[in-house]
Scaffold this active site. Structure first.
Site, PDB file in Angstrom:
ATOM      1  N   GLN A  87       3.560  -2.288   2.009  1.00  0.00           N
ATOM      2  CA  GLN A  87       2.214  -2.072   1.471  1.00  0.00           C
ATOM      3  C   GLN A  87       2.155  -2.606   0.044  1.00  0.00           C
ATOM      4  O   GLN A  87       2.459  -1.891  -0.911  1.00  0.00           O
ATOM      5  CB  GLN A  87       1.831  -0.592   1.514  1.00  0.00           C
ATOM      6  CG  GLN A  87       0.381  -0.402   1.122  1.00  0.00           C
ATOM      7  CD  GLN A  87      -0.111   0.999   1.388  1.00  0.00           C
ATOM      8  OE1 GLN A  87       0.559   1.824   1.985  1.00  0.00           O
ATOM      9  NE2 GLN A  87      -1.315   1.264   0.922  1.00  0.00           N
ATOM     10  N   PHE A  88       1.725  -3.850  -0.089  1.00  0.00           N
ATOM     11  CA  PHE A  88       1.705  -4.503  -1.402  1.00  0.00           C
ATOM     12  C   PHE A  88       0.775  -3.814  -2.377  1.00  0.00           C
ATOM     13  O   PHE A  88       0.968  -3.889  -3.586  1.00  0.00           O
ATOM     14  CB  PHE A  88       1.368  -5.990  -1.268  1.00  0.00           C
ATOM     15  CG  PHE A  88      -0.088  -6.295  -1.117  1.00  0.00           C
ATOM     16  CD1 PHE A  88      -0.842  -6.635  -2.228  1.00  0.00           C
ATOM     17  CD2 PHE A  88      -0.708  -6.247   0.118  1.00  0.00           C
ATOM     18  CE1 PHE A  88      -2.192  -6.922  -2.110  1.00  0.00           C
ATOM     19  CE2 PHE A  88      -2.050  -6.526   0.255  1.00  0.00           C
ATOM     20  CZ  PHE A  88      -2.801  -6.872  -0.861  1.00  0.00           C
ATOM     21  N   THR A  89      -0.215  -3.081  -1.898  1.00  0.00           N
ATOM     22  CA  THR A  89      -1.166  -2.445  -2.807  1.00  0.00           C
ATOM     23  C   THR A  89      -0.521  -1.368  -3.672  1.00  0.00           C
ATOM     24  O   THR A  89      -1.083  -1.004  -4.706  1.00  0.00           O
ATOM     25  CB  THR A  89      -2.357  -1.848  -2.045  1.00  0.00           C
ATOM     26  OG1 THR A  89      -1.888  -0.866  -1.120  1.00  0.00           O
ATOM     27  CG2 THR A  89      -3.127  -2.928  -1.295  1.00  0.00           C
TER      28      THR A  89
END
Length: 145
Positions: A78-80
């Site tokens: 989850q890059f966020t």
């Protein structure tokens, strides 16, 4: 490297209508990778995920780790999580690792976790995923490595 961990009774991840990862009791870990991360961060994060004491012992105290209880581990990229949210009303992503590096380190994390723990499931890097879970407690922590 950042992990947002949740103690769960069950969790799964679905891509294009297919369940690609599912665990019973254990930890769901959403994983964010930052530009300065490398192999040492991967090793440290695996140690923390497997050894962090968030499960109850006989005295109802959080004294047991994932390894102690033999629970499942669901790793979801989850890059966020690595977004810069300090100002304004829109996240900035310059604080997240470039996709090629992030995927390489996420894959290394999965490989190392599977070498050290019996039940490790994953999401799919770069895919539109639907993650479902039942958080037990609720218990949620942010881990940095």
């Amino acid at each position: 490297m950042i992990a947002l961990i949740q103690r769960v009774t069950h969790a799964d991840v679905v891509v294009d209508g297919d369940c690609i990862g599912r665990i019973g009791p254990g930890l769901l870990a959403l994983i964010g990778v930052e530009p300065a991360d490398g192999p040492r961060n991967v090793q440290r994060m695996v140690e923390r995920l497997l050894g962090y004491r968030v499960f109850q012992d006989a005295d109802d105290r959080m004294n047991l780790s994932l390894q102690d209880v033999g629970g499942g581990l669901l790793l979801v990229p989850q890059f966020t999580l690595a977004a810069d949210t300090r100002k304004g009303t829109r996240p900035g992503f310059s604080t997240a690792a470039p996709p090629a590096l992030a995927e390489q380190l996420f894959d290394a994390l999965v490989t190392e976790a599977r070498a050290r723990h019996a039940t490790v499931e994953t999401g799919r890097f770069g895919a539109e995923m639907h993650v479902s879970l039942t958080n037990q407690g609720p218990v949620t922590f942010r881990l940095d490595a």
